[in-house]
Design a protein around this motif. Structure first.
Motif, short mmCIF file in Angstrom:
data_model
loop_
_atom_site.label_atom_id
_atom_site.label_comp_id
_atom_site.label_asym_id
_atom_site.label_seq_id
_atom_site.Cartn_x
_atom_site.Cartn_y
_atom_site.Cartn_z
N ALA A 72 13.56 5.29 -10.84
CA ALA A 72 14.40 5.09 -9.64
C ALA A 72 13.63 4.59 -8.44
O ALA A 72 13.94 3.92 -7.52
N ALA A 73 12.40 5.42 -8.33
CA ALA A 73 11.69 5.11 -7.13
C ALA A 73 11.03 3.72 -7.00
O ALA A 73 10.97 3.04 -6.03
N ALA A 74 10.56 3.48 -8.50
CA ALA A 74 10.43 2.03 -8.39
C ALA A 74 11.57 1.03 -8.28
O ALA A 74 10.96 0.05 -7.57
N MET A 75 12.65 1.21 -8.78
CA MET A 75 13.76 0.37 -8.67
C MET A 75 13.94 0.28 -6.69
O MET A 75 14.31 -0.78 -6.32
N THR A 135 20.82 9.12 -12.30
CA THR A 135 19.66 9.38 -11.53
C THR A 135 19.56 7.96 -10.29
O THR A 135 19.34 8.35 -9.17
N LEU A 136 19.65 6.86 -10.77
CA LEU A 136 19.70 5.83 -10.04
C LEU A 136 20.82 5.62 -9.05
O LEU A 136 20.48 5.52 -7.87
N ALA A 160 18.04 5.67 -1.61
CA ALA A 160 17.10 4.57 -1.10
C ALA A 160 17.48 3.25 -1.87
O ALA A 160 17.78 2.26 -1.39
N TYR A 161 17.65 3.53 -3.20
CA TYR A 161 17.89 2.40 -4.10
C TYR A 161 19.46 1.98 -3.56
O TYR A 161 19.60 0.77 -3.63
N MET A 162 20.56 2.90 -3.84
CA MET A 162 21.60 2.52 -3.51
C MET A 162 21.83 1.70 -2.50
O MET A 162 22.77 0.70 -2.61
N VAL A 196 23.18 -2.29 -1.97
CA VAL A 196 24.35 -2.55 -1.46
C VAL A 196 23.98 -3.58 -0.43
O VAL A 196 24.68 -4.66 -0.17
N ASP A 197 22.87 -3.41 0.45
CA ASP A 197 22.64 -4.26 1.56
C ASP A 197 22.42 -5.69 0.88
O ASP A 197 22.85 -6.71 1.30
#
Lengths: 205, 205
Positions: free
Chosen positions: A67-70, A123-124, A129-131, A135-136
């Motif tokens: 998730a951090a990588a994504m 988890t994602l 930060a990922y979500m 969205v942006d």
DNA sequence: GTCTATATAGCGATAGAC
DNA sequence: GTCTATCGCTATATAGAC
């Protein structure tokens, strides 16, 4: 008396951040190389040069590593969107972004995750930060898509969400790697080829 | 005196074949549902209703299970190609085949394998039934592609191999499952939508 | 926070009786 | 060929010293 403390904290935080950046780079590369299931936490630790237990002090699970990588990838995408020239037409903006994602994929820098793993999905979606980045990015691409459709550059009869998915899918298109394996074309030729089939279709015009 | 033996052997072989067909059906479904890595041999055995050790009497490894499923899929594809009306134009023949593969995918019957696993690739390439089927299917599709290009129906400037890969890729297109998850369209609508973006492209005509 | 060493569990594959 | 029981390995995750 509190003029020094912030500096020391900042320095510590910088070290922490640098270590986590190194971890994320390793995860990114391994995810691009072998995918989530085949990537092992031991490999990540070995690549970073730290013990596996230390990894787990930074990230609580393998899923959180991914998730951090994504999330990092989303940050890169946001930064790239900022560099897309305003003067371009909406259609050309979209083409520019898709070119960029395909370049990452061909360069072995596009992490790939299985879309079926449920714990990974959870988890994602729990990673703010990922979500937020997703969205942006989706909002900005969605705006360009609708503008391109209003101009008649993109087929207005296609649902915008279907166009968005189709563009996202170019980032993990197996046609890219198959064409690369055939060794008949340069990366740039492959990108223009797939870009052509994506926007112009297979049919003759 | 040898009028009975062939029947007994044939009966035994029929039982064996039926059992292996059941195994392959289970593998096919699990591969479509969860993918190769997430599928466990225990699940396959449980679904078929036999012990895991019995599975290994039929297939020597998990990779061979997957290869048998892919070989079966190729057989289905060959059978479908035989049913495509000769009267159709080459382009419409291709569209018919792609519709069929996307229907399988949306119906949860399209097994999906990781393209990166090397031992799996080796097993696949060592499976004659699969490889022969793949070559035959590719040859026939390739013939239709070249005919469509000669007629000017498909863009003649695209390498035929790139067109073939693009058509194959529709069978594992993530856009299909994403659109299905959005629950805004029927399976038929999704198929026509993706078929349109594939052949006509995103651009307006 | 980092390390070594270990717990725990799941999975692919096999042994051996019937 | 089918079964039960088990091996052997690998991978995620953790304990506990420093």
């Amino acid at each position: 008396m509190n003029t020094v403390a912030p500096v020391k904290i900042s320095f510590k935080q910088q070290m922490l951040q640098a270590r986590e950046d190194a971890i994320i780079r390793a995860v990114n590369q391994l995810l691009a190389e072998k995918g989530f299931e085949a990537m092992t936490v031991d490999e990540v630790a070995a690549q970073v040069g730290i013990a596996k237990a230390s990894l787990y002090k930074h990230f609580p699970s393998k899923e959180d590593l991914a998730a951090a990588a994504m999330a990092h990838l989303m940050g890169q995408a946001q930064a790239f969107l900022d560099t897309v020239p305003l003067a371009l037409s909406p259609l050309d903006k979209l083409r520019t972004v898709v070119r960029w994602t395909m370049g990452l994929k061909l360069g072995g820098e596009m992490p790939s995750l299985p879309s079926q793993n449920s714990t990974l999905r959870a988890t994602l979606m729990g990673n703010r930060a990922y979500m937020d980045g997703l969205v942006d990015v989706s909002d900005r691409l969605g705006g360009w898509i609708e503008a391109a459709q209003a101009q008649g550059a993109i087929n207005p009869r296609l649902p915008a969400i279907a166009v968005l998915y189709t563009l996202y899918a170019r980032a993990c298109d197996p046609v890219l790697e198959f064409l690369k394996m055939s060794e008949l074309h340069t990366d740039e030729e492959i990108i223009e080829l797939v870009l052509s089939t994506c926007f112009d279709g297979l049919n003759a015009r």
